[in-house]
Write an enzyme that holds these catalytic residues in place. Structure first.
Site, mmCIF file in Angstrom:
data_model
loop_
_atom_site.group_PDB
_atom_site.id
_atom_site.type_symbol
_atom_site.label_atom_id
_atom_site.label_comp_id
_atom_site.label_asym_id
_atom_site.label_seq_id
_atom_site.Cartn_x
_atom_site.Cartn_y
_atom_site.Cartn_z
ATOM 1 N N GLY A 27 0.827 -1.208 0.000
ATOM 2 C CA GLY A 27 0.000 0.000 0.000
ATOM 3 C C GLY A 27 0.858 1.253 0.000
ATOM 4 N N GLY B 243 -0.423 4.585 0.160
ATOM 5 C CA GLY B 243 -1.146 5.783 0.599
ATOM 6 C C GLY B 243 -0.294 6.517 1.627
ATOM 7 N N CYS C 106 -7.343 13.794 0.338
ATOM 8 C CA CYS C 106 -8.065 14.867 1.025
ATOM 9 C C CYS C 106 -8.300 16.077 0.129
ATOM 10 C CB CYS C 106 -7.316 15.303 2.282
ATOM 11 S SG CYS C 106 -7.060 13.934 3.430
ATOM 12 N N VAL D 171 -1.424 -7.692 -3.796
ATOM 13 C CA VAL D 171 -0.819 -8.804 -3.046
ATOM 14 C C VAL D 171 -1.932 -9.794 -2.747
ATOM 15 C CG1 VAL D 171 0.302 -9.498 -0.903
ATOM 16 C CG2 VAL D 171 1.027 -7.403 -2.076
ATOM 17 N N THR E 254 -2.885 -1.278 3.905
ATOM 18 C CA THR E 254 -3.858 -1.604 2.872
ATOM 19 C C THR E 254 -5.041 -0.638 2.831
ATOM 20 O OG1 THR E 254 -4.731 -3.243 4.419
ATOM 21 C CG2 THR E 254 -3.271 -4.044 2.698
ATOM 22 N N TYR F 61 1.677 37.778 20.612
ATOM 23 C CA TYR F 61 0.632 38.724 20.247
ATOM 24 C C TYR F 61 1.156 39.793 19.295
ATOM 25 C CZ TYR F 61 -1.934 43.120 20.673
ATOM 26 O OH TYR F 61 -2.558 44.301 20.401
#
Lengths: 460, 460
Positions: free
Chosen positions: A9, A11, A44, A79, A110, A429
């Site tokens: 995989g 990703g 995404c 696979v 996966t 700030y």
């Protein structure tokens, strides 16, 4: 002998595992196997392809410089099985002969697949799911047709909201149909879901909650959607449907080789080293169940961020290192074109289930001083333990700074901070970037006052 | 009897003290005395008035709703003395009779004043200092004159850089003259100061460091500035000079009533309750010396953020509560029109003085994925302890997200996180707001790799 690492995989988890393994071990033999025809893509960002914020699907498909890192990548390959005794992976490429690869360490990344309930008509034309780059491309092409005026998004969670926002941006009429009684169910509180709904409706999106899609009707392509509940039957004309009905972990291979699977979550069980129940086999990303740092119990994260962090740990450990992943805290952000919705930690309803007594405070406050032209409000809802003010979670909505407020609270939860501690943090700030007193500090101060009032009452 | 709280000074610390005291004690008799003719103003926004980002000085002058909070404010008034025995404050209004006020608790928030070295010609026309709203207004009016083409800013710290940026934005030729060999001396590292200089020069500003202003020359108004060092004499024609030569704590009153003063810092000493050396007398803001959480020793913060936090603690405690202020971590941000400079914690040079062995890493990385139209780089320099990777500080420069990276590191320092811990934080991810792996996580990873390589070497 050279260590052989095989990663299944490519990703976010697989990518991260491969990179981390290479950095840890400069000479290891690293191979990645992936089903996709391209190196990788950015899931995404798919809504932005649909809405045209990105010019085309090519923007989110990416070549990984694996050659430079001396990592082999087998694309368009599945696979089919693993021989755990011989430590061999059996690979089936889309074209060409099956082959085998030896491994010393195996990492399963996966991922997950879109789960579509068996709604009649779900395979009609112009009914889409959204998982791969090609899905985004197909939806974009369908939406480019000017005859497509009415669209339906089934599912009111992150991906549903993002796709709906992009379709609305394209000028389509958009209806979100969510089965549960609220948007982003199991993620945000009931009360905050009302705020989210109002914001979406403000952009022209129609939101139907507590209703089920009963049937998708059409000849070749979709023409209408029937939805309702026990006492209600409605229909809406539509030329395009996106099914954003959730994902499920891909555990076919893991089951086949008898890795321990969480029965409740139907995902691979791992420890904090990302080790599965079988020695030398790791797993990371959407396919695993992992620790939740707040509840200290199993949960599914199934997000690119945790996947990347888990992948790194799996990669380092597979390459002989010693890293660990403590868990996630539900950090989450959803982007529409005009505002963001964010959360970290748990909400009131979660806390009730866990029998934790809580105090909550909600406010809208400017992120920059009112006199600055860039001043705008953010709405924050903070939740803390009633006894000591320990931070449990945040819900946020606004045009800006939603992500960073989520991150401040993610850090607060990781480190066990209380609302009192937030008073002390040396936040910087400057009028161009912030108010002197941050909205987050103001809402934490509200929590403190509520706790102090309770204490004072109890003393009387 | 009703508790009487008197607060001297209505800047960020005084304001915050008054509000916090009122919330803590609904019935206390609270009085604020201030030298200004208006309620209060926002000093950090003064550069934006000069550069015209804000329409006029009225934008930054503000009425405080003290009536609603039942707090009395005496404007244009000086506290000339305090009778500690009788607990009486002697007030001299600009017009009208002197009067006295009784107090049970007294809070000194007397702030700071611009320190101007005795440079000949410093009182010439068009030579300004910048402390009050009227100063910003005067500089703006002078700069609006089209004959004012060349300007000089004396002092290369935050306020100097901000004023220089705004004058450059107005199309003026701007030269910064800094006495020390680098910009933002004692704040940022030598190396990072080079990066800051390059960025400023990129906007057309001329930066002269390691040179002293020897004389300001002119008849009524300034015409040129002579500067140099032992071996160098230069002169530059200019029609406007801003003296941004630093501030000093206002301790006249504190000295008069024998509050303990830090000899080194010439500011009022307080404990973590904001109590001075005299019972019932508190102090907060620019006039105090306070704890630095990293060095665990005294330091001057003299910023609106810490002042507000200190004021809150003083106000709560004066009103009968029990709050404490642990200290600051040097969080700091400077805004130019095109980029921000930020820091938290300490840098290499500070660490060397403290004899702490460190590891640093610097990188530039995109804050959003490269495929997003809003992608841009941020440059981060992280410093950590060499033995365990404990975070010591950050320097940052970029167009966006500088403030939040400062804040993440401020939180990390407050909670004692290491570079390793930063790998685990559940930072949220969406392409519209962030990269999957944050620049901060990448630079922390570089630190880890350096530490691991050192360890591996040591083991050999």
């Amino acid at each position: 002998m050279t260590e052989k690492i095989v990663i299944i995989g490519n990703g976010p988890a697989g990518l991260s595992a491969a990179g981390a393994a290479r950095i840890k071990n400069r000479v290891a033999d690293i191979t990645v196997i992936d089903t996709k025809a391209y190196d990788t893509f950015h899931p995404c960002a798919m809504p932005f392809v649909i809405g045209g914020y990105l010019p085309s699907v090519d923007s989110i498909i990416e070549n990984i410089r694996y050659e430079m890192m001396k990592i082999k990548l087998h694309k368009s390959s599945v696979v089919e099985d693993v021989d755990l005794k011989e430590k061999i992976v059996k690979v089936k490429p889309e074209t060409g002969e099956e082959f085998t690869l030896e491994y010393d360490k195996l990492i399963l990344c996966t991922g997950s697949s879109v789960f579509v309930p068996p709604i009649p008509g779900r395979n009609l034309g112009n009914v889409f799911r959204l998982k791969f780059a090609e899905d985004a491309d197909a939806i974009k092409k369908a939406a480019d047709n000017k005859d497509v005026k009415n669209t339906v998004v089934v599912g009111g969670s992150a991906i549903g909201i993002e796709v709906a926002s992009e379709l609305a941006h394209l000028g389509k009429k958009v209806t979100i149909i969510e089965m549960q009684p609220q948007l982003m169910p199991f993620k945000i509180s009931k009360g905050f879901a009302v705020t989210v709904k109002k914001n979406l409706e403000g952009t022209g999106i129609i939101v139907e909650t507590g209703v089920l899609v009963k049937e998708i009707i059409g000849k070749d392509a979709v023409q209408s959607v029937k939805f309702g509940n026990d006492s209600l039957d409605e229909a809406i004309d539509t030329e395009l449907v996106v099914l954003a009905t959730g994902v499920r972990a891909n555990i076919e291979l893991a089951s086949k080789i008898d890795l321990k699977i969480s029965e409740k979550y139907r995902a691979i069980e791992v420890n904090d080293k990302m080790e599965t129940s079988i020695n030398g086999v790791y797993a990371a990303g959407d396919c695993i169940v992992t620790n939740n740092l707040i509840t200290n119990s199993a949960n599914l994260a199934q997000l690119a961020g945790p996947a990347t962090r888990q992948g790194r740990v799996a990669g380092i450990n597979a390459a002989g290192g010693n890293a660990s992943y403590p868990g996630n805290v539900n950090s989450f952000i959803v982007s529409s074109r005009t505002f963001y919705i964010g959360l970290a930690g748990i909400n009131e309803e979660h806390a009730k289930e866990l029998e934790i007594e809580t105090v909550t405070a909600k406010l809208s406050a400017p992120i920059r001083p009112h006199y600055m032209p860039t001043s705008k409000d953010i709405t924050l809802k903070l939740i803390a333990k009633a006894d000591d003010g320990k931070i449990l979670g945040l819900e946020a909505i606004g045009e800006e700074k939603v992500d960073v407020n989520v991150n401040y609270i993610a850090m607060a939860i990781h480190t066990g901070l209380t609302a009192y501690d937030l008073m002390d943090i040396d936040f910087c700030y400057a009028p161009a970037v912030s108010e002197t007193i941050y909205p987050l500090v103001k809402v934490a101060d509200s929590i403190i006052r509520k706790i102090e009032r309770k204490k004072a009452k109890a003393q009387k």
